[in-house]
Design an enzyme around this catalytic site. Sequence first.
Site, PDB file in Angstrom:
ATOM      1  CD  GLU A  69     -14.043 -23.377  42.328  1.00 24.99           C
ATOM      2  OE1 GLU A  69     -13.859 -23.354  43.559  1.00 24.99           O
ATOM      3  OE2 GLU A  69     -13.207 -23.803  41.518  1.00 24.99           O
ATOM      4  CB  CYS A  98     -25.769 -56.355  10.020  1.00 29.44           C
ATOM      5  SG  CYS A  98     -26.272 -54.638   9.801  1.00 29.44           S
ATOM      6  CE1 TYR A 105      -9.997 -27.023  38.096  1.00 27.09           C
ATOM      7  CE2 TYR A 105     -10.441 -25.055  36.802  1.00 27.09           C
ATOM      8  CZ  TYR A 105     -10.259 -26.423  36.887  1.00 27.09           C
ATOM      9  OH  TYR A 105     -10.332 -27.188  35.753  1.00 27.09           O
ATOM     10  CB  CYS A 107     -31.541 -54.465   9.549  1.00 30.54           C
ATOM     11  SG  CYS A 107     -30.035 -53.483   9.474  1.00 30.54           S
ATOM     12  CG  ASP A 119     -17.618 -24.594  28.346  1.00 30.89           C
ATOM     13  OD1 ASP A 119     -17.031 -25.698  28.405  1.00 30.89           O
ATOM     14  OD2 ASP A 119     -18.583 -24.363  27.617  1.00 30.89           O
ATOM     15  CB  CYS A 136     -29.995 -55.178  13.039  1.00 32.14           C
ATOM     16  SG  CYS A 136     -29.234 -56.250  11.824  1.00 32.14           S
ATOM     17  CE  LYS A 189     -17.826 -28.858  35.020  1.00 28.52           C
ATOM     18  NZ  LYS A 189     -17.500 -28.785  33.588  1.00 28.52           N
ATOM     19  CE  LYS A 249     -22.093 -29.185  32.775  1.00 29.01           C
ATOM     20  NZ  LYS A 249     -21.766 -30.435  32.203  1.00 29.01           N
ATOM     21  CB  CYS A 269     -28.002 -56.443   6.730  1.00 29.55           C
ATOM     22  SG  CYS A 269     -28.777 -56.886   8.287  1.00 29.55           S
TER      23      CYS A 269
HETATM   24  S1  IVH Z   1     -12.352 -29.051  40.089  1.00 28.03           S
HETATM   25  C1  IVH Z   1     -11.044 -33.504  40.972  1.00 28.03           C
HETATM   26  N1  IVH Z   1     -13.195 -26.648  39.496  1.00 28.03           N
HETATM   27  O1  IVH Z   1     -14.583 -29.429  34.840  1.00 28.03           O
HETATM   28  C2  IVH Z   1     -11.756 -32.543  40.110  1.00 28.03           C
HETATM   29  N2  IVH Z   1     -13.058 -28.243  37.746  1.00 28.03           N
HETATM   30  O2  IVH Z   1     -16.198 -31.811  34.619  1.00 28.03           O
HETATM   31  C3  IVH Z   1     -11.014 -31.270  39.946  1.00 28.03           C
HETATM   32  N3  IVH Z   1     -13.686 -27.361  35.542  1.00 28.03           N
HETATM   33  O3  IVH Z   1     -11.936 -31.611  34.237  1.00 28.03           O
HETATM   34  C4  IVH Z   1     -11.753 -30.326  39.101  1.00 28.03           C
HETATM   35  N4  IVH Z   1     -14.116 -25.304  36.200  1.00 28.03           N
HETATM   36  O4  IVH Z   1     -11.670 -29.170  33.487  1.00 28.03           O
HETATM   37  C5  IVH Z   1     -12.935 -27.880  39.026  1.00 28.03           C
HETATM   38  N5  IVH Z   1     -13.876 -24.478  39.094  1.00 28.03           N
HETATM   39  C6  IVH Z   1     -13.603 -25.682  38.646  1.00 28.03           C
HETATM   40  C7  IVH Z   1     -13.745 -26.009  37.292  1.00 28.03           C
HETATM   41  C8  IVH Z   1     -13.479 -27.326  36.870  1.00 28.03           C
HETATM   42  C9  IVH Z   1     -14.070 -26.131  35.162  1.00 28.03           C
HETATM   43  C10 IVH Z   1     -13.565 -28.494  34.627  1.00 28.03           C
HETATM   44  C11 IVH Z   1     -12.285 -29.277  34.727  1.00 28.03           C
HETATM   45  C12 IVH Z   1     -12.702 -30.703  34.956  1.00 28.03           C
HETATM   46  C13 IVH Z   1     -14.110 -30.681  34.484  1.00 28.03           C
HETATM   47  C14 IVH Z   1     -14.920 -31.784  35.131  1.00 28.03           C
END
Ligand code: IVH
Length: 681
Positions: A127, A443, A237, A419, A131, A437, A129, A325, A422
Amino acid sequence: MTPEKTPVDTLTEEQAAEELARLAVEIAGHDRRYHAEDAPTISDADYDALKLRNAAIEARFPELIREDSPSKSVGATPSSAFAQVQHAKPMLSLDNVFSDEDVTDFVGSVRRFLNLPADAELVFTAEPKIDGLSMSLRYENRRLVTAATRGDGTTGENVTANIRTIADIPERLPADAPDIVDVRGEVYMRRDDFLDLQKRMAESGQTFANPRNSAAGSLRQKNPEVTKSRPLKFFAYAWGETSEPLADTQFDAVTRFRDWGFPVNERMKRCASLEDMLAQYRAIEADRASLPYDIDGVVYKVDRLDLQERLGFRSRSPRWATAHKFPAEKATTVLKAIDIQVGRTGALTPVARLKPVFVGGVTVTNATLHNEEEILRKGVLIGDHVIVRRAGDVIPEVVGPVVERRTGSERPFVMPTRCPVCASHVEKAEDEVVARCTGGLFCPAQRKQALLHVAGRRAMDIEGLGDKLVDQLVEAGIVKTPADLYKLGVLALANLQRMAEKSAANLLAAIEKSRHTTLARFIFALGIRNVGEATAKDLARHFGSLDALMDATPESLLAVPDVGPVVAQSIAGFFAEAHNREVIEQLRAAGVKWEEGEPAAPVAGSASGKVFVLTGTLPTMSRDEAKALIEAHGGKVSGSVSKKTDYVVAGAEAGSKLAKAEELGVAILDEDGLRHLLEQG
Ligand code: IVH
């Protein structure tokens, strides 16, 4: 103070820079007094005028926009503006991966842990991620009772009143929902809503860099009416504590959230193979720009919840999920200069000063260049056009030069041999790439960084002791060691430039407040190399008192979860230094106190206090799973058999360790025997 009277269009660049610097400090002070201390010292109209003035100068001199500009601020200082909430189950983060190979490795590691044959079915959900910022919503008897931000994962901020203003979040759950459930997900802002809001807010001078900051700033409002006026949304989620199991699979659990009225992401999909996962990643990546909200990758989660349970967690992230990512966004700009920053441990870090450029959702003006070798490897010259990359929350990075755009006036960077702060010698150990340093606490730069670390929110938490003040305190020679902070009086502060009586009183009050702390914070504050916040907590829990930790041998340190030989050596080395012990004594003498306790009892369980050695291949469990299971029941797993070993767990093709166990008369178990023993408790 009212804004300067000079019309903005007659300001010189120098005057503008100066005024922006002044406004940054002044407005931050008002923000703190308003949001965190609830004690504003100016009227709203005067405050707005300051913000407007700042915005107007920035509009005329965009290249002068500061990293700490009030126009980028997300609003309140969270720590004291909201009450704290202890999460019933920790809110963890996710590991990141960046390539198809990394995903292959992730799937491989899950299979290996679970000891699944290559052809056994293993389904993942995939799914987007989102932001935004994660949120935990606690429902008791099907009513929303608390909403908390992630915070440090253990303790978050109580933002319930603000969360109740978000239409996406139900106030009540239907009858089939469990008595207790923490529904977790992401609060975010759609891109179009963000742009509208920017327009609305532009008049007041306060704008946000991107939808994520905007969502965060909108949530951290003292007045829920303000939050209500902001277009916040939510996706569910994940979950924390539940009084009964939600489902058998991740997919079905999230489907239940949808049935209860939560928005869930429609792009979530089950994937039965690595190929499916990667195809889903590419499909989501292809649609990234046309989705109405910002995403920065794809999250894969093992679908079956019984397998999630077996896989469990590392200290900060689950073994059953990872974030894939998207590649970082890139932009081209000019490398104006390379400055040297001196860190807390003396490391000299070259920092790229860039012509401001918008990339990955924010304006970037600085980027780290890590070290001299890195600069040579990248082949960048001062004055080059360079490509800059920024991924999500990652620090911006200079990728390399645009060689075609060179004019001949560029020049190479030379690492100083002294440095820059210092003038002490700069040293580079043979096996290290980092130049340091050698000035130590002589320093001023190292001293300042050390003090900033001590004062930091996660350490002694001295509110208001930031860059500027530390600069002044160190430069005036008033503070040399962290202990000096606790000896400060009004008189010493009165000598400081521009330090108003009220600010001095505030600082002293903040120092006073920080005098009582926890052992974990104190350990973290010491700034021991390789000891971050999580390790400091583990050490505090394990040893219970500072004296016990100070006396620990590298060997006994290895018994602390997640402490390996390098960290153990750093800790023991730190306490072996007389001057470190001296600073600790001075802090104690100056009245710094922390709560001490008994060393943590071993995890209560059927294997409590027992030492196991694993050897050979077990029929269904991987070695990692067996180790995790033993530890979850309070046992320890060691690598070699000795008289201290209680059990050797032997599988197929066990070798010398089994022989040694037989020789020493240590009890020997097979996988069934181990399960039986652990279940007995
Ligand atoms: S699962 C145990 N699902 O990403 C982990 N996280 O980098 C449960 N996030 O803190 C998280 N979309 O804020 C999950 N579809 C998604 C997400 C997601 C965004 C964020 C979340 C988490 C962070 C970790």
